[in-house]
Enzyme design. Structure first.
Site, PDB file in Angstrom:
ATOM      1  CG  HIS A 170       0.579  -6.656   2.333  1.00  0.00           C
ATOM      2  ND1 HIS A 170      -0.118  -5.739   1.494  1.00  0.00           N
ATOM      3  CD2 HIS A 170       1.500  -7.098   1.451  1.00  0.00           C
ATOM      4  CE1 HIS A 170       0.148  -5.621   0.317  1.00  0.00           C
ATOM      5  NE2 HIS A 170       1.215  -6.473   0.158  1.00  0.00           N
ATOM      6  CD  GLU A 192      -2.041  -3.669   4.695  1.00  0.00           C
ATOM      7  OE1 GLU A 192      -1.537  -4.529   4.365  1.00  0.00           O
ATOM      8  OE2 GLU A 192      -3.023  -3.342   4.586  1.00  0.00           O
ATOM      9  CD  GLU A 202      -2.148  -9.948   4.663  1.00  0.00           C
ATOM     10  OE1 GLU A 202      -1.970  -8.895   5.369  1.00  0.00           O
ATOM     11  OE2 GLU A 202      -2.764  -9.733   3.304  1.00  0.00           O
ATOM     12  CG  HIS A 223      -1.641  -1.314   1.146  1.00  0.00           C
ATOM     13  ND1 HIS A 223      -2.797  -1.569   0.355  1.00  0.00           N
ATOM     14  CD2 HIS A 223      -1.610  -2.510   1.950  1.00  0.00           C
ATOM     15  CE1 HIS A 223      -3.483  -2.721   0.329  1.00  0.00           C
ATOM     16  NE2 HIS A 223      -2.600  -3.149   1.509  1.00  0.00           N
TER      17      HIS A 223
END
Length: 236
Positions: free
Chosen positions: A73, A23, A144, A9
């Protein structure tokens, strides 16, 4: 050895948001720490897809030429814990090997709930579902690092020392997979010139070395790395 670290992102895309966290901020912080740690290893070039808060689309800017690609992430959606995504199609065996090592090493550093190694097919059933698993040129893994909307995981992610540990876990997994070594004290760093282009090199025990990918590309050659056989192949 060229290692790409992708901070998920960024910019106008905050990613998941929760518990006062974004995030994009967490992934950038972890990625910068990974890059700093990996820079201590010999023959390693670290490529960060972003080193600041900017928006990058899911395109070739996130998948540069590399040997290993790790996308960082943070999860959301009501779960809890660490999960690591690997490939079913894109260098699947090596992706799963690297993913397991990264996953195990993060869990040695941080008491995340273990959600395991995950993979998913595309709707057509002939390629990997996630872009950052499907498209990278190097061996792909996507991590993640907890759930931003879970108070326990968010508590972990709010602590700088824990981000440092997550980064160290990812580095340890990469190091175990690639076999890279830390910079030796007896190594003398040098510059190598070819057609007025300058390349970083070093001398160990009287022998000069230069990063093969940069020199080969200057010579108009393509470089591929077979991690399973430990072979660097040069082709026109």
């Amino acid at each position: 050895m060229r290692i790409c670290i992708d901070a998920g992102h960024g910019g106008s895309d905050p990613g998941a948001v929760g518990n006062g966290l974004k995030e994009k901020d967490i992934t950038l912080a972890i990625s910068l720490k990974i890059a700093k740690k990996l820079s201590q290893y010999k023959n390693v070039e670290v490529v960060l897809t972003r080193n600041k808060d900017v928006y990058l689309p899911l395109s070739s800017v996130r998948t540069p030429q590399c040997d290993v690609s790790v996308s960082v992430h943070v999860n959301s959606g009501g779960g809890r814990g660490l999960e690591t995504w690997t490939a079913l199609y894109n260098k699947a065996i090596e992706s799963q090997k690297l993913g397991k090592l990264i996953h195990q090493n993060i869990l040695k550093q941080i008491p995340f709930e273990d959600r395991g190694i995950k993979s998913k097919k595309s709707s057509a059933g002939n390629q990997d579902y996630l872009y950052m698993i499907r498209k990278p040129i190097g061996v792909p893994v996507l991590v993640e690092c907890g759930f931003i909307d879970n108070s326990t995981d968010a508590g972990i992610l709010k602590q700088e020392s824990n981000l440092e540990k997550i980064a160290q876990g990812i580095v340890n997994g990469i190091v175990q997979y690639t076999g890279i070594k830390e910079d030796d004290d007896d190594m003398t760093k040098i510059k190598i010139l070819y057609n007025n282009k300058e390349f970083d090199g070093f001398i160990v025990d009287g022998t000069s070395y230069v990063e093969v990918r940069k020199l080969a590309e200057a010579l108009g050659l393509n470089v591929t790395w077979n991690a399973q056989k430990n072979i660097v192949e040069l082709k026109k």
